[in-house]
Design a protein around this motif. Structure first.
Motif, mmCIF file in Angstrom:
data_model
loop_
_atom_site.group_PDB
_atom_site.id
_atom_site.type_symbol
_atom_site.label_atom_id
_atom_site.label_comp_id
_atom_site.label_asym_id
_atom_site.label_seq_id
_atom_site.Cartn_x
_atom_site.Cartn_y
_atom_site.Cartn_z
ATOM 1 N N ILE A 1 -16.034 11.513 11.233
ATOM 2 C CA ILE A 1 -14.805 11.900 11.394
ATOM 3 C C ILE A 1 -13.625 11.471 10.219
ATOM 4 O O ILE A 1 -12.969 12.365 9.692
ATOM 5 C CB ILE A 1 -13.968 11.614 12.933
ATOM 6 C CG1 ILE A 1 -15.094 12.044 13.955
ATOM 7 C CG2 ILE A 1 -12.697 12.042 13.035
ATOM 8 C CD1 ILE A 1 -14.552 11.535 15.206
ATOM 9 N N LYS A 2 -13.539 10.147 10.061
ATOM 10 C CA LYS A 2 -12.857 9.628 9.093
ATOM 11 C C LYS A 2 -12.910 10.453 7.664
ATOM 12 O O LYS A 2 -12.085 10.712 6.765
ATOM 13 C CB LYS A 2 -12.785 8.209 8.877
ATOM 14 C CG LYS A 2 -12.465 7.424 9.985
ATOM 15 C CD LYS A 2 -12.258 6.015 9.647
ATOM 16 C CE LYS A 2 -12.330 4.987 10.817
ATOM 17 N NZ LYS A 2 -12.562 3.655 10.571
ATOM 18 N N ARG A 3 -14.309 10.421 7.387
ATOM 19 C CA ARG A 3 -14.581 11.213 6.236
ATOM 20 C C ARG A 3 -14.161 12.681 6.013
ATOM 21 O O ARG A 3 -14.181 13.022 5.024
ATOM 22 C CB ARG A 3 -16.129 10.925 5.801
ATOM 23 C CG ARG A 3 -16.469 9.656 5.549
ATOM 24 C CD ARG A 3 -18.064 9.291 5.392
ATOM 25 N NE ARG A 3 -18.715 8.217 5.161
ATOM 26 C CZ ARG A 3 -18.595 7.280 4.120
ATOM 27 N NH1 ARG A 3 -18.063 7.772 3.046
ATOM 28 N NH2 ARG A 3 -19.016 6.192 4.372
ATOM 29 N N SER A 4 -14.338 13.220 6.968
ATOM 30 C CA SER A 4 -13.810 14.768 7.201
ATOM 31 C C SER A 4 -12.188 14.916 7.192
ATOM 32 O O SER A 4 -11.941 16.109 6.851
ATOM 33 C CB SER A 4 -14.285 15.343 8.473
ATOM 34 O OG SER A 4 -15.666 15.463 8.707
ATOM 35 N N ILE A 5 -11.553 13.853 7.206
ATOM 36 C CA ILE A 5 -10.096 14.184 7.268
ATOM 37 C C ILE A 5 -9.639 14.620 5.824
ATOM 38 O O ILE A 5 -9.789 13.942 4.853
ATOM 39 C CB ILE A 5 -9.249 12.924 7.882
ATOM 40 C CG1 ILE A 5 -9.754 12.779 9.163
ATOM 41 C CG2 ILE A 5 -7.786 13.032 7.535
ATOM 42 C CD1 ILE A 5 -8.971 11.371 9.747
ATOM 43 N N LYS A 6 -8.923 15.631 6.003
ATOM 44 C CA LYS A 6 -8.208 16.234 4.605
ATOM 45 C C LYS A 6 -6.907 15.675 4.026
ATOM 46 O O LYS A 6 -6.759 15.367 2.870
ATOM 47 C CB LYS A 6 -8.284 17.698 4.436
ATOM 48 C CG LYS A 6 -9.857 18.239 4.458
ATOM 49 C CD LYS A 6 -9.646 19.806 4.725
ATOM 50 C CE LYS A 6 -10.871 20.431 5.133
ATOM 51 N NZ LYS A 6 -11.110 20.562 6.546
ATOM 52 N N MET B 1 0.826 -0.951 -0.019
ATOM 53 C CA MET B 1 -0.019 0.074 -0.051
ATOM 54 C C MET B 1 0.834 1.408 0.093
ATOM 55 O O MET B 1 1.705 1.330 0.914
ATOM 56 C CB MET B 1 -0.876 -0.020 1.132
ATOM 57 C CG MET B 1 -1.897 1.111 1.494
ATOM 58 S SD MET B 1 -2.699 1.164 3.123
ATOM 59 C CE MET B 1 -3.131 -0.677 3.523
ATOM 60 N N ASN B 2 0.792 1.944 -1.085
ATOM 61 C CA ASN B 2 1.605 3.246 -1.138
ATOM 62 C C ASN B 2 1.090 4.327 -0.029
ATOM 63 O O ASN B 2 1.964 4.778 0.599
ATOM 64 C CB ASN B 2 1.502 3.809 -2.479
ATOM 65 C CG ASN B 2 2.091 2.750 -3.616
ATOM 66 O OD1 ASN B 2 2.970 1.981 -3.094
ATOM 67 N ND2 ASN B 2 1.986 3.076 -4.872
ATOM 68 N N GLU B 3 -0.141 4.524 -0.292
ATOM 69 C CA GLU B 3 -0.755 5.886 0.637
ATOM 70 C C GLU B 3 -1.960 5.383 1.197
ATOM 71 O O GLU B 3 -2.916 4.682 0.683
ATOM 72 C CB GLU B 3 -0.999 7.026 -0.290
ATOM 73 C CG GLU B 3 -1.333 8.194 0.734
ATOM 74 C CD GLU B 3 -1.542 9.421 -0.151
ATOM 75 O OE1 GLU B 3 -2.541 10.142 0.139
ATOM 76 O OE2 GLU B 3 -0.750 9.562 -1.334
ATOM 77 N N GLN B 4 -2.075 5.382 2.730
ATOM 78 C CA GLN B 4 -3.209 4.882 3.312
ATOM 79 C C GLN B 4 -4.195 5.955 3.333
ATOM 80 O O GLN B 4 -3.957 7.425 3.407
ATOM 81 C CB GLN B 4 -3.031 4.553 4.726
ATOM 82 C CG GLN B 4 -4.064 3.897 5.261
ATOM 83 C CD GLN B 4 -3.735 3.559 6.937
ATOM 84 O OE1 GLN B 4 -3.553 4.506 7.910
ATOM 85 N NE2 GLN B 4 -3.709 2.252 7.251
ATOM 86 N N ASN B 5 -5.498 5.779 3.165
ATOM 87 C CA ASN B 5 -6.585 6.728 3.264
ATOM 88 C C ASN B 5 -7.719 6.016 3.749
ATOM 89 O O ASN B 5 -7.799 4.594 3.983
ATOM 90 C CB ASN B 5 -6.641 7.351 1.821
ATOM 91 C CG ASN B 5 -7.258 6.450 0.809
ATOM 92 O OD1 ASN B 5 -7.821 5.455 0.737
ATOM 93 N ND2 ASN B 5 -6.366 6.423 -0.482
ATOM 94 N N TYR B 6 -9.009 6.625 3.820
ATOM 95 C CA TYR B 6 -10.447 6.059 4.088
ATOM 96 C C TYR B 6 -10.441 4.697 3.477
ATOM 97 O O TYR B 6 -11.133 3.707 3.979
ATOM 98 C CB TYR B 6 -11.385 7.049 4.011
ATOM 99 C CG TYR B 6 -12.944 6.439 4.487
ATOM 100 C CD1 TYR B 6 -13.107 6.366 5.737
ATOM 101 C CD2 TYR B 6 -13.750 6.257 3.605
ATOM 102 C CE1 TYR B 6 -14.334 5.815 6.160
ATOM 103 C CE2 TYR B 6 -15.029 5.497 3.871
ATOM 104 C CZ TYR B 6 -15.215 5.523 5.185
ATOM 105 O OH TYR B 6 -16.439 4.886 5.729
ATOM 106 N N LYS B 7 -10.420 4.628 2.233
ATOM 107 C CA LYS B 7 -10.943 3.435 1.485
ATOM 108 C C LYS B 7 -10.113 2.430 1.563
ATOM 109 O O LYS B 7 -10.383 1.174 1.352
ATOM 110 C CB LYS B 7 -10.926 3.956 -0.104
ATOM 111 C CG LYS B 7 -12.215 4.932 -0.305
ATOM 112 C CD LYS B 7 -12.092 5.155 -1.958
ATOM 113 C CE LYS B 7 -13.121 6.285 -2.301
ATOM 114 N NZ LYS B 7 -13.012 6.917 -3.322
ATOM 115 N N ASN B 8 -8.648 2.383 1.902
ATOM 116 C CA ASN B 8 -8.105 1.322 2.021
ATOM 117 C C ASN B 8 -7.186 1.060 3.523
ATOM 118 O O ASN B 8 -6.373 0.463 3.518
ATOM 119 C CB ASN B 8 -6.876 1.126 0.998
ATOM 120 C CG ASN B 8 -5.792 2.450 1.256
ATOM 121 O OD1 ASN B 8 -5.636 3.168 2.290
ATOM 122 N ND2 ASN B 8 -5.004 2.764 0.366
#
Length: 145
Positions: free
Chosen positions: A131-136, A1-8
């Motif tokens: 909260i997770k969805r709000s993180i930019k 995983m290169n970059e972690q985000n909400y979807k992964n």
């Protein structure tokens, strides 16, 4: 995983999630099918199905209980330490107002967003998912199992 985000950000353990548990589910289905298909050995298949179910339940609950229980404690301690480092104040009163989901979600925010989101949580009581969805700018947690 290169970059972690909400979807992964969720993580799976392939031998457990994609081999062992599906195998137990397949054996359970087979055992239940054989209860009606093999009337001469019905009691054997009932016992087989019970044993398979117990193995599934034990595997699922043991993993959940130990691993997640310990990680949840660490996430709470991390929140308290981080709150202290940012604000210079103890977090006991703040932490008591938050659910675990909210505390866990805040760990994905960098310090500038952390303060902003924490205020939003305290004022509007938004959920961990909100909260997770709000993180930019997502702060990865690559060590959670």
């Amino acid at each position: 995983m290169n970059e972690q985000n909400y979807k992964n950000h969720r993580k799976f353990y392939p031998p457990h999630h994609f081999i062992y548990l599906p195998l137990l589910i397949a054996l359970e289905i087979y055992g239940i099918y054989k209860i009606w298909d093999d009337a001469g050995n019905q009691l054997t298949w009932v016992l087989f199905s019970i044993v398979i179910f117990l193995l599934f339940y034990l595997a699922f609950m043991t993993r959940q209980h130990y691993a997640l229980g310990l990680q949840n404690r660490m996430v709470k301690l991390e929140f308290k330490q981080r709150y202290f480092e940012i604000s210079g104040q103890r977090s006991d009163e703040i932490a008591d107002q938050l659910t675990f989901d909210q505390i866990a979600a805040l760990r994905f925010a960098y310090d500038d967003e952390f303060k902003e989101l924490l205020n939003k949580v305290l004022q509007k009581n938004i959920s961990g998912d909100e909260i997770k969805r709000s993180i930019k700018n997502w702060r990865a947690d690559n060590q959670r199992i």
